[in-house]
Design a protein around this motif. Structure first.
Motif, PDB file in Angstrom:
ATOM      1  N   UNK A 112       0.754  -0.984  -0.008  1.00 59.04           N
ATOM      2  CA  UNK A 112       0.070  -0.065   0.121  1.00 59.04           C
ATOM      3  C   UNK A 112       1.046   1.204  -0.298  1.00 59.04           C
ATOM      4  N   UNK A 113       1.401   1.984  -0.788  1.00 58.45           N
ATOM      5  CA  UNK A 113       1.888   2.576  -1.074  1.00 58.45           C
ATOM      6  C   UNK A 113       1.378   3.791  -0.998  1.00 58.45           C
ATOM      7  N   UNK A 114       0.221   4.261  -0.891  1.00 56.90           N
ATOM      8  CA  UNK A 114      -0.238   5.165  -0.699  1.00 56.90           C
ATOM      9  C   UNK A 114      -0.675   5.799   0.485  1.00 56.90           C
ATOM     10  N   UNK A 115      -0.468   4.698   1.508  1.00 59.50           N
ATOM     11  CA  UNK A 115      -0.647   4.351   2.721  1.00 59.50           C
ATOM     12  C   UNK A 115       0.142   5.517   3.499  1.00 59.50           C
ATOM     13  N   UNK A 116      -0.803   6.453   4.833  1.00 56.83           N
ATOM     14  CA  UNK A 116       0.561   7.406   4.832  1.00 56.83           C
ATOM     15  C   UNK A 116       0.345   7.115   6.556  1.00 56.83           C
ATOM     16  N   UNK A 117      -0.620   6.667   6.749  1.00 56.85           N
ATOM     17  CA  UNK A 117      -0.928   7.470   8.421  1.00 56.85           C
ATOM     18  C   UNK A 117      -2.152   5.589   9.098  1.00 56.85           C
ATOM     19  N   UNK A 118      -1.837   4.945   9.474  1.00 57.34           N
ATOM     20  CA  UNK A 118      -2.250   3.703  10.455  1.00 57.34           C
ATOM     21  C   UNK A 118      -2.733   3.994  11.599  1.00 57.34           C
ATOM     22  N   UNK A 119      -3.515   4.053  12.051  1.00 55.79           N
ATOM     23  CA  UNK A 119      -4.632   3.991  13.369  1.00 55.79           C
ATOM     24  C   UNK A 119      -4.849   2.963  13.717  1.00 55.79           C
ATOM     25  N   UNK A 120      -4.238   1.981  14.840  1.00 55.36           N
ATOM     26  CA  UNK A 120      -4.582   0.884  15.285  1.00 55.36           C
ATOM     27  C   UNK A 120      -4.496   0.679  16.992  1.00 55.36           C
ATOM     28  N   UNK A 121      -5.107   1.653  17.087  1.00 54.39           N
ATOM     29  CA  UNK A 121      -4.579   1.822  19.206  1.00 54.39           C
ATOM     30  C   UNK A 121      -6.163   1.085  19.322  1.00 54.39           C
ATOM     31  N   UNK A 122      -6.447   0.820  20.317  1.00 51.65           N
ATOM     32  CA  UNK A 122      -7.179  -0.721  21.448  1.00 51.65           C
ATOM     33  C   UNK A 122      -7.280  -1.438  20.676  1.00 51.65           C
ATOM     34  N   UNK A 123      -6.377  -2.322  20.647  1.00 50.83           N
ATOM     35  CA  UNK A 123      -6.352  -3.733  19.918  1.00 50.83           C
ATOM     36  C   UNK A 123      -5.369  -4.507  21.294  1.00 50.83           C
ATOM     37  N   UNK A 124      -5.136  -5.615  20.547  1.00 48.87           N
ATOM     38  CA  UNK A 124      -4.070  -6.637  21.282  1.00 48.87           C
ATOM     39  C   UNK A 124      -3.050  -6.432  20.667  1.00 48.87           C
ATOM     40  N   UNK A 125      -2.480  -5.850  19.507  1.00 50.11           N
ATOM     41  CA  UNK A 125      -1.024  -6.302  19.107  1.00 50.11           C
ATOM     42  C   UNK A 125      -0.100  -6.008  20.161  1.00 50.11           C
ATOM     43  N   UNK A 126       0.416  -7.675  20.120  1.00 50.96           N
ATOM     44  CA  UNK A 126       1.752  -7.836  20.348  1.00 50.96           C
ATOM     45  C   UNK A 126       2.819  -8.204  19.677  1.00 50.96           C
ATOM     46  N   UNK A 127       2.312  -7.933  18.676  1.00 52.20           N
ATOM     47  CA  UNK A 127       3.490  -9.026  17.146  1.00 52.20           C
ATOM     48  C   UNK A 127       3.520  -7.312  16.091  1.00 52.20           C
ATOM     49  N   UNK A 128       4.507  -7.206  15.636  1.00 47.93           N
ATOM     50  CA  UNK A 128       4.744  -6.066  14.973  1.00 47.93           C
ATOM     51  C   UNK A 128       5.630  -7.176  13.317  1.00 47.93           C
ATOM     52  N   UNK A 129       5.219  -7.803  12.489  1.00 51.28           N
ATOM     53  CA  UNK A 129       6.417  -8.319  11.228  1.00 51.28           C
ATOM     54  C   UNK A 129       7.446  -7.179  10.696  1.00 51.28           C
ATOM     55  N   UNK A 130       7.740  -8.647   9.950  1.00 52.68           N
ATOM     56  CA  UNK A 130       9.413  -7.709   9.783  1.00 52.68           C
ATOM     57  C   UNK A 130       9.026  -7.146   8.874  1.00 52.68           C
TER      58      UNK A 130
END
Length: 227
Positions: free
Chosen positions: A62-80
């Motif tokens: 997604x080359x256009x995407x500049x902002x990702x709002x992903x608050x209030x989830x259960x995130x424990x992993x960010x892929x490499x």
């Protein structure tokens, strides 16, 4: 709930407070990121707040995407491979998630355009030197947790973790200790629970979050010499 092409097609889109064309997928009980190729790379911003997502990853390019709002989830992993799929990401809001260790944030170091990061209300922020570590590892940051990154903080972070181009004993110790804590296996879907429906107060909190981002970035633009 699965993130399907139909859900994407039927979700609201609008120009948000900071003039981004945004797709709003918040509050849908989404458990994992998938099928975002259906967005056809049309959006500047993606709102995935208030879901039950555990992994930041599985994005198409997604080359256009500049902002990702992903608050209030259960995130424990960010892929490499996040930097390969979202190469122009400037703002990442991970407030109120479950990121535990400093090394869990390492994939963010490959995001060359990342300027604004929020990891408030994650266990990782209780780690010693967490703010300075992020400033040192993520060179392009201008705002961290809604506070401007100052030049003196960059200098302090470099002195703390680097000497003559080499890692200090503290930096080596952090990397070794943190890596040992990540020797666990993540099982997709394990322990997923259904969240309660997001109420109006939570929706208001998202609007306030974006307003804070807009204000901070405006201040950064006006006071570049402090960065």
């Amino acid at each position: 709930m699965k993130l399907t092409a139909d859900l994407i097609a039927n979700s609201p889109t609008y120009i948000n407070a900071i003039k981004e064309y945004e797709l709003d997928l918040s509050g849908n009980h989404i458990t994992m990121i998938e099928n975002l190729g259906a967005t056809r790379n049309l959006y500047d911003a993606l709102n995935l707040c208030n879901n039950t997502i555990r992994v930041v990853g599985n994005f198409p390019e997604l080359t256009r995407l500049q902002s990702l709002y992903i608050a209030d989830n259960r995130i424990s992993l960010i892929e490499a491979d996040l930097a390969q799929t979202l190469p122009h990401l400037r703002t990442l809001v991970l407030t109120d998630n479950q990121i535990q260790n400093l090394v869990d944030l390492e994939p963010l170091g490959q995001l060359e355009m990342l300027e604004n990061l929020s990891i408030m209300s994650n266990p990782v922020m209780a780690k010693p030197h967490a703010r300075l570590w992020c400033i040192w590892r993520f060179k392009s940051l201008k705002v961290l947790n809604f506070e401007r990154v100052l030049l003196k903080e960059k200098q302090e972070a470099k002195e703390l973790f680097e000497t003559s181009g080499q890692l200090t004993a503290l930096a080596q110790g952090i990397l070794a200790m943190e890596q040992s804590k990540v020797e666990n296996t993540f099982v997709p879907g394990e322990g997923l629970e259904t969240k309660e429906v997001v109420d109006q107060a939570k929706q208001q909190s998202i609007a306030e979050l974006k307003a804070r981002i807009r204000e901070e970035m405006a201040q950064v633009a006006a006071m570049e010499e402090f960065i």
